[in-house]
Design a protein around this motif. Sequence first.
Motif, PDB file in Angstrom:
ATOM      1  N   VAL A 278      55.216  33.987  49.380  1.00 34.99           N
ATOM      2  CA  VAL A 278      55.505  32.842  48.497  1.00 34.99           C
ATOM      3  C   VAL A 278      56.778  32.127  48.951  1.00 34.99           C
ATOM      4  CG1 VAL A 278      56.089  32.178  46.128  1.00 34.99           C
ATOM      5  CG2 VAL A 278      54.319  33.880  46.532  1.00 34.99           C
ATOM      6  N   ALA A 279      57.744  32.896  49.463  1.00 34.55           N
ATOM      7  CA  ALA A 279      59.009  32.296  49.881  1.00 34.55           C
ATOM      8  C   ALA A 279      58.828  31.296  51.013  1.00 34.55           C
ATOM      9  CB  ALA A 279      59.983  33.395  50.309  1.00 34.55           C
ATOM     10  N   VAL A 280      57.847  31.526  51.890  1.00 31.88           N
ATOM     11  CA  VAL A 280      57.683  30.620  53.036  1.00 31.88           C
ATOM     12  C   VAL A 280      56.564  29.593  52.857  1.00 31.88           C
ATOM     13  CG1 VAL A 280      58.589  32.324  54.652  1.00 31.88           C
ATOM     14  CG2 VAL A 280      56.133  32.210  54.252  1.00 31.88           C
ATOM     15  N   SER A 281      55.694  29.809  51.874  1.00 38.60           N
ATOM     16  CA  SER A 281      54.537  28.909  51.773  1.00 38.60           C
ATOM     17  C   SER A 281      54.330  28.310  50.389  1.00 38.60           C
ATOM     18  CB  SER A 281      53.259  29.668  52.164  1.00 38.60           C
ATOM     19  OG  SER A 281      52.991  30.689  51.227  1.00 38.60           O
ATOM     20  N   GLY A 282      55.120  28.706  49.397  1.00 38.92           N
ATOM     21  CA  GLY A 282      54.839  28.268  48.040  1.00 38.92           C
ATOM     22  C   GLY A 282      53.729  29.101  47.429  1.00 38.92           C
ATOM     23  N   VAL A 283      53.180  28.623  46.328  1.00 36.59           N
ATOM     24  CA  VAL A 283      52.179  29.406  45.588  1.00 36.59           C
ATOM     25  C   VAL A 283      50.781  29.103  46.113  1.00 36.59           C
ATOM     26  CG1 VAL A 283      51.226  29.934  43.321  1.00 36.59           C
ATOM     27  CG2 VAL A 283      53.658  29.362  43.561  1.00 36.59           C
ATOM     28  N   ILE A 284      50.199  30.084  46.802  1.00 36.69           N
ATOM     29  CA  ILE A 284      48.818  29.965  47.306  1.00 36.69           C
ATOM     30  C   ILE A 284      48.015  31.078  46.653  1.00 36.69           C
ATOM     31  CG2 ILE A 284      47.332  30.021  49.342  1.00 36.69           C
ATOM     32  CD1 ILE A 284      49.703  29.051  50.995  1.00 36.69           C
ATOM     33  N   GLY A 285      47.213  30.732  45.700  1.00 38.94           N
ATOM     34  CA  GLY A 285      46.530  31.718  44.884  1.00 38.94           C
ATOM     35  C   GLY A 285      45.173  32.125  45.404  1.00 38.94           C
TER      36      GLY A 285
ATOM     37  N   LEU B 103      43.329  23.894  47.611  1.00 30.59           N
ATOM     38  CA  LEU B 103      42.063  24.238  48.271  1.00 30.59           C
ATOM     39  C   LEU B 103      41.656  25.680  47.965  1.00 30.59           C
ATOM     40  CD1 LEU B 103      39.880  23.234  50.233  1.00 30.59           C
ATOM     41  CD2 LEU B 103      41.244  24.160  52.094  1.00 30.59           C
ATOM     42  N   THR B 104      42.613  26.620  48.041  1.00 29.14           N
ATOM     43  CA  THR B 104      42.257  28.018  47.753  1.00 29.14           C
ATOM     44  C   THR B 104      41.872  28.201  46.282  1.00 29.14           C
ATOM     45  OG1 THR B 104      44.587  28.581  47.377  1.00 29.14           O
ATOM     46  CG2 THR B 104      43.703  28.954  49.585  1.00 29.14           C
ATOM     47  N   ALA B 105      42.483  27.388  45.408  1.00 30.29           N
ATOM     48  CA  ALA B 105      42.106  27.463  43.989  1.00 30.29           C
ATOM     49  C   ALA B 105      40.696  26.924  43.775  1.00 30.29           C
ATOM     50  CB  ALA B 105      43.103  26.676  43.138  1.00 30.29           C
ATOM     51  N   LEU B 106      40.323  25.892  44.538  1.00 31.77           N
ATOM     52  CA  LEU B 106      38.963  25.348  44.425  1.00 31.77           C
ATOM     53  C   LEU B 106      37.925  26.390  44.847  1.00 31.77           C
ATOM     54  CD1 LEU B 106      39.456  21.717  45.828  1.00 31.77           C
ATOM     55  CD2 LEU B 106      38.893  22.357  43.474  1.00 31.77           C
ATOM     56  N   CYS B 107      38.294  27.228  45.814  1.00 29.41           N
ATOM     57  CA  CYS B 107      37.387  28.309  46.232  1.00 29.41           C
ATOM     58  C   CYS B 107      37.508  29.511  45.292  1.00 29.41           C
ATOM     59  CB  CYS B 107      37.731  28.771  47.651  1.00 29.41           C
ATOM     60  SG  CYS B 107      37.655  27.509  48.907  1.00 29.41           S
ATOM     61  N   GLY B 108      38.741  29.826  44.911  1.00 26.98           N
ATOM     62  CA  GLY B 108      38.990  31.066  44.184  1.00 26.98           C
ATOM     63  C   GLY B 108      38.583  31.051  42.727  1.00 26.98           C
ATOM     64  N   ALA B 109      38.752  29.906  42.048  1.00 23.83           N
ATOM     65  CA  ALA B 109      38.422  29.871  40.622  1.00 23.83           C
ATOM     66  C   ALA B 109      36.930  30.138  40.373  1.00 23.83           C
ATOM     67  CB  ALA B 109      38.848  28.541  40.018  1.00 23.83           C
ATOM     68  N   PRO B 110      35.996  29.481  41.112  1.00 22.25           N
ATOM     69  CA  PRO B 110      34.579  29.832  40.924  1.00 22.25           C
ATOM     70  C   PRO B 110      34.292  31.287  41.284  1.00 22.25           C
ATOM     71  CG  PRO B 110      34.791  27.749  42.101  1.00 22.25           C
ATOM     72  CD  PRO B 110      36.159  28.350  42.035  1.00 22.25           C
ATOM     73  N   PHE B 111      34.991  31.810  42.308  1.00 27.89           N
ATOM     74  CA  PHE B 111      34.796  33.208  42.692  1.00 27.89           C
ATOM     75  C   PHE B 111      35.259  34.139  41.580  1.00 27.89           C
ATOM     76  CE2 PHE B 111      35.817  37.120  44.987  1.00 27.89           C
ATOM     77  CZ  PHE B 111      34.664  37.284  45.719  1.00 27.89           C
ATOM     78  N   PHE B 112      36.378  33.786  40.944  1.00 31.56           N
ATOM     79  CA  PHE B 112      36.888  34.572  39.819  1.00 31.56           C
ATOM     80  C   PHE B 112      35.873  34.593  38.675  1.00 31.56           C
ATOM     81  CE2 PHE B 112      39.307  35.121  35.895  1.00 31.56           C
ATOM     82  CZ  PHE B 112      40.136  36.181  36.214  1.00 31.56           C
ATOM     83  N   LEU B 113      35.292  33.422  38.393  1.00 30.67           N
ATOM     84  CA  LEU B 113      34.285  33.350  37.323  1.00 30.67           C
ATOM     85  C   LEU B 113      33.050  34.172  37.687  1.00 30.67           C
ATOM     86  CD1 LEU B 113      34.562  29.547  36.426  1.00 30.67           C
ATOM     87  CD2 LEU B 113      35.413  31.497  35.105  1.00 30.67           C
ATOM     88  N   TYR B 114      32.691  34.148  38.965  1.00 31.98           N
ATOM     89  CA  TYR B 114      31.552  34.966  39.415  1.00 31.98           C
ATOM     90  C   TYR B 114      31.838  36.452  39.171  1.00 31.98           C
ATOM     91  CZ  TYR B 114      29.387  37.985  42.889  1.00 31.98           C
ATOM     92  OH  TYR B 114      28.784  39.045  43.504  1.00 31.98           O
ATOM     93  N   LEU B 115      33.068  36.882  39.535  1.00 30.58           N
ATOM     94  CA  LEU B 115      33.435  38.282  39.303  1.00 30.58           C
ATOM     95  C   LEU B 115      33.418  38.611  37.816  1.00 30.58           C
ATOM     96  CD1 LEU B 115      36.402  38.957  41.766  1.00 30.58           C
ATOM     97  CD2 LEU B 115      34.073  39.829  41.894  1.00 30.58           C
ATOM     98  N   LEU B 116      33.942  37.671  37.019  1.00 26.23           N
ATOM     99  CA  LEU B 116      34.015  37.888  35.578  1.00 26.23           C
ATOM    100  C   LEU B 116      32.627  38.086  34.995  1.00 26.23           C
ATOM    101  CD1 LEU B 116      36.164  37.917  33.322  1.00 26.23           C
ATOM    102  CD2 LEU B 116      35.641  35.517  32.923  1.00 26.23           C
ATOM    103  N   ARG B 117      31.657  37.319  35.473  1.00 22.22           N
ATOM    104  CA  ARG B 117      30.290  37.420  34.958  1.00 22.22           C
ATOM    105  C   ARG B 117      29.589  38.673  35.488  1.00 22.22           C
ATOM    106  NH1 ARG B 117      28.062  34.762  30.922  1.00 22.22           N
ATOM    107  NH2 ARG B 117      26.068  34.755  32.023  1.00 22.22           N
ATOM    108  N   SER B 118      29.765  38.932  36.805  1.00 22.58           N
ATOM    109  CA  SER B 118      29.008  40.028  37.405  1.00 22.58           C
ATOM    110  C   SER B 118      29.594  41.409  37.102  1.00 22.58           C
ATOM    111  CB  SER B 118      28.929  39.836  38.922  1.00 22.58           C
ATOM    112  OG  SER B 118      30.222  39.840  39.487  1.00 22.58           O
ATOM    113  N   LYS B 119      30.925  41.458  36.819  1.00 21.28           N
ATOM    114  CA  LYS B 119      31.580  42.753  36.605  1.00 21.28           C
ATOM    115  C   LYS B 119      31.978  42.971  35.155  1.00 21.28           C
ATOM    116  CE  LYS B 119      31.818  43.740  41.066  1.00 21.28           C
ATOM    117  NZ  LYS B 119      31.189  44.918  41.686  1.00 21.28           N
TER     118      LYS B 119
END
Length: 340
Positions: A259-266, A320-336
């Motif tokens: 985070v110190a070198v790149s900011g917040v990449i979730g 960009l990573t949030a655009l990929c990660g948020a749907p993936f998080f929802l997929y995990l939430l539903r499947s798990k």
Amino acid sequence: MYKRRNTVMISAGLFLLTIIIMLISVGIGESNISAETVIAILTEPLTHQAPFWLSGDATIIWEIRLPRVILGALVGLCLAISGAALQSLFRNPMADPYILGISNGAALGATIVFVYGAAWALSLYTLPLLSFVFGIITIFLVYYVGKVGNHVPVNTLLLSGIAISAFLSAINSFMMFTGGQNLQQIMFWMMGGLSGRGWNYIWIIIPFAIIGSLAMITMARSMNAIMFGEESAQYLGIDVEKMKKVLLVLTAFVTSAAVAVSGVIGFVGLIVPHIVRLIVGPDHRILIPVSIFTGAIFLVIADDFARIMISPAELPLGVLTALCGAPFFLYLLRSKRGEL
């Protein structure tokens, strides 16, 4: 069944793939530099070939693109191994470095620098240093808030991380609101990215990336044991409470450095270990090494897309990573949901 030879072969293959993708990424950018020229510039210190390229092309390759690509790989691997370690510790596929508030703590350090200035301290290194310090303070705060007697129940630790993360996020928002002319700087940092990062940022993160990776690999057997529960791990002779502290400090060090070198990449720490686990299985002796290279590849490719999607402008990498990660998080939430 785990075989060391397979791990070595897969890691070697992924290492070569990482190098190839990094070389391709160095050739991507607004200035059109041919692949032949890129290779000639990069190999010139070895071949001593007479330059046939413009001096500006060499500057772009050596001072802008190459450090950016290397930094992207280092940030990606740091976030990926942190996610793999936390998912093992919490026995929860939805755990990642951000859920414990580490990134929000590190981001608070960066926000303080933007709002109050860096001239009073260590100039260029003030921002990464304060990000790192606040990330470490955050993880210790989360740990002691979640502690019950002499034990730290995982669920309590998880909830304390969520609460403190939300609190730090609110402080960040307040400081952004009152930041005045620094609002734009803070916003870009909070959205994450690798633009304008030179070799000095690589020297900051590389010790943490190397030490963190080696430490995680050596702790792979203990992570395997704790995946079966704390009682089972203790039965196998593992000091579970000590292991929790070590893993939390390690992930805090590695994530804060990123985070110190790149900011917040979730979401990198969420997506990469989960996909790797689906492919190679849950054994951390292979999961950790493969996550290292996959995290590096993932973030280098994501940064390529961030640079070219809306060229000549640049999309913040964290968006960009949030655009990929948020749907993936929802997929995990539903499947798990039955397992969480």
